[in-house]
Design a protein around this motif. Structure first.
Motif, PDB file in Angstrom:
ATOM      1  N   TYR A 114       0.842  -1.209   0.000  1.00 46.73           N
ATOM      2  CA  TYR A 114       0.000   0.000   0.000  1.00 46.73           C
ATOM      3  C   TYR A 114       0.869   1.246   0.000  1.00 46.73           C
ATOM      4  CZ  TYR A 114      -3.786  -3.088   1.503  1.00 46.73           C
ATOM      5  OH  TYR A 114      -4.721  -4.079   1.582  1.00 46.73           O
ATOM      6  N   VAL A 115       0.379   2.294  -0.626  1.00 46.10           N
ATOM      7  CA  VAL A 115       1.060   3.589  -0.594  1.00 46.10           C
ATOM      8  C   VAL A 115       0.598   4.351   0.643  1.00 46.10           C
ATOM      9  CG1 VAL A 115       1.170   5.868  -1.711  1.00 46.10           C
ATOM     10  CG2 VAL A 115       1.437   3.798  -3.081  1.00 46.10           C
ATOM     11  N   GLY A 116       1.573   4.933   1.356  1.00 48.27           N
ATOM     12  CA  GLY A 116       1.231   5.885   2.404  1.00 48.27           C
ATOM     13  C   GLY A 116       1.120   5.323   3.795  1.00 48.27           C
ATOM     14  N   PRO A 147       8.026  -3.609  -2.048  1.00 45.03           N
ATOM     15  CA  PRO A 147       7.966  -2.205  -2.457  1.00 45.03           C
ATOM     16  C   PRO A 147       7.914  -1.266  -1.246  1.00 45.03           C
ATOM     17  CG  PRO A 147       6.537  -3.497  -3.848  1.00 45.03           C
ATOM     18  CD  PRO A 147       7.033  -4.425  -2.756  1.00 45.03           C
ATOM     19  N   GLN A 148       8.728  -0.192  -1.318  1.00 49.94           N
ATOM     20  CA  GLN A 148       8.802   0.803  -0.228  1.00 49.94           C
ATOM     21  C   GLN A 148       7.860   1.935  -0.585  1.00 49.94           C
ATOM     22  OE1 GLN A 148      10.566   0.770   2.559  1.00 49.94           O
ATOM     23  NE2 GLN A 148      11.623  -1.162   2.177  1.00 49.94           N
ATOM     24  N   SER A 149       6.626   1.832  -0.132  1.00 46.61           N
ATOM     25  CA  SER A 149       5.627   2.776  -0.628  1.00 46.61           C
ATOM     26  C   SER A 149       5.692   4.130   0.049  1.00 46.61           C
ATOM     27  CB  SER A 149       4.245   2.191  -0.436  1.00 46.61           C
ATOM     28  OG  SER A 149       4.031   2.021   0.922  1.00 46.61           O
ATOM     29  N   THR A 150       6.532   4.258   1.083  1.00 49.18           N
ATOM     30  CA  THR A 150       6.657   5.577   1.706  1.00 49.18           C
ATOM     31  C   THR A 150       7.846   6.344   1.117  1.00 49.18           C
ATOM     32  OG1 THR A 150       7.840   4.439   3.450  1.00 49.18           O
ATOM     33  CG2 THR A 150       5.588   5.068   3.938  1.00 49.18           C
ATOM     34  N   ASP A 176     -13.168   4.059   3.496  1.00 46.05           N
ATOM     35  CA  ASP A 176     -12.416   5.318   3.627  1.00 46.05           C
ATOM     36  C   ASP A 176     -11.131   5.125   4.437  1.00 46.05           C
ATOM     37  OD1 ASP A 176     -14.337   6.609   2.210  1.00 46.05           O
ATOM     38  OD2 ASP A 176     -15.509   7.112   4.005  1.00 46.05           O
ATOM     39  N   ASP A 177     -11.082   4.063   5.240  1.00 48.47           N
ATOM     40  CA  ASP A 177      -9.892   3.820   6.066  1.00 48.47           C
ATOM     41  C   ASP A 177      -8.784   3.076   5.305  1.00 48.47           C
ATOM     42  OD1 ASP A 177     -11.163   4.898   8.357  1.00 48.47           O
ATOM     43  OD2 ASP A 177     -12.302   3.040   8.555  1.00 48.47           O
ATOM     44  N   ALA A 206      -1.607   1.600  -4.345  1.00 49.73           N
ATOM     45  CA  ALA A 206      -0.561   0.639  -4.001  1.00 49.73           C
ATOM     46  C   ALA A 206       0.522   0.693  -5.066  1.00 49.73           C
ATOM     47  CB  ALA A 206      -1.151  -0.768  -3.936  1.00 49.73           C
ATOM     48  N   ILE A 207       1.739   0.317  -4.651  1.00 53.72           N
ATOM     49  CA  ILE A 207       2.784   0.052  -5.659  1.00 53.72           C
ATOM     50  C   ILE A 207       2.679  -1.428  -5.965  1.00 53.72           C
ATOM     51  CG2 ILE A 207       5.264  -0.221  -6.046  1.00 53.72           C
ATOM     52  CD1 ILE A 207       5.814   2.280  -4.666  1.00 53.72           C
TER      53      ILE A 207
END
Ligand code: F6R
Length: 263
Positions: free
Chosen positions: A69-71, A102-105, A174-175, A180-181
């Protein structure tokens, strides 16, 4: 495509784990592509069991996860980093530096995605890619309409995927992280072998579309029909919408008979 239908989830997980173990015994520096989600958990449990009871050695294995996931930070309880640590990495002897997710941050997502692709190539390419399937036919987070030639990039998740993942993140969609990467469909297709796993009736239509439907970006998993070495390993419930169940079972029985004569 080889379609293996097993009576239970436990048995399908055992078949997939055995394929990975046999490959690892032949090639100690195996490169594995890994998935998260509920479907591969039994496979990881079986591999951990083989490590503990038979000493199956992961010390030279390299892994690349499909997506993140991103973020959310890697240490978020529902990040795929945490998932992999919990279900596999902490319980086997794989060096941490061999595990790639994947490093999504990271800042500079586009550069990160290019580096991820380059790291897969540097490792010699993925030998076995483990895949689950979404109800909408996604593999990785390649949602319907994804380019069948796509590479690692950021994707926006569909409502169906957000709903499927909502129970982990809170009460509503919403949560759930919206993006995503993910490895691309083209990245997945470059793996030497793909293991597509599915369990339960909720996956039956997606499996029927992927295995027996037309090849279309509307069902990204259907492109695996073009892959020379894909094994679809499913339980009876996930097979329930397939037209050729008897034939797939006959093919598998014949193969087992041939293999037993070779022993
Ligand atoms: C996860 C992934 C997804 C899942 C799919 C099925 O890394 O790539 O494509 O495999 O959403 O998820 P489960 O197994 O939870 O039904």
């Amino acid at each position: 495509m080889e379609v293996i239908i097993q009576p239970t989830y436990k048995k399908l997980a055992a078949v997939a784990a055995k394929i990975i173990r046999d490959a690892l015994l032949k090639k100690t520096n195996l490169v594995l592509g890994l998935a998260t989600g509920s479907t591969p958990i039994g496979v990881y449990e079986a591999l951990v069991g083989m490590h503990k009871t038979e000493g199956l050695d992961f010390s030279e294995v390299t892994t690349f996860n499909l997506d993140e996931y991103v973020g959310i930070p890697p240490n978020h309880p529902y990040s795929y980093h945490t998932f992999m640590e919990t279900h596999l990495f902490s319980a086997i002897n794989i060096p941490a530096e061999n595990c790639h997710i994947p490093q999504s941050t990271a800042v500079g997502h586009a550069e990160f995605c290019e580096r991820y692709e380059a790291a897969i190539l540097d490792a010699g390419g993925i030998d076995i890619q483990v895949l689950g399937i979404g109800k909408d036919g996604h593999i990785g987070f390649n949602e319907p309409s994804s380019s069948l030639g796509s590479r690692t990039r950021i994707k926006t998740l569909t409502r169906s995927t957000l709903e499927a993942n909502a129970p982990h993140f809170g009460s509503t969609i919403d949560d759930v992280p919206k993006m995503a990467i993910t490895m691309g469909v083209g990245t997945i297709m470059d793996a030497k072998q793909c293991l597509l796993l599915a369990s339960g009736e909720s996956k039956a239509v997606a499996i029927a579309n992927a295995v027996e439907g037309p090849i279309t970006a509307e069902v990204p998993a259907s492109v695996l029909q073009m892959h020379p070495q894909t094994v679809v390993i499913i339980d009876e419930a996930a097979a329930s919408e397939l037209k050729r169940v008897d034939y797939y079972k006959q093919v598998y029985a014949n193969k087992q008979e041939l293999l037993s004569k070779d022993d």
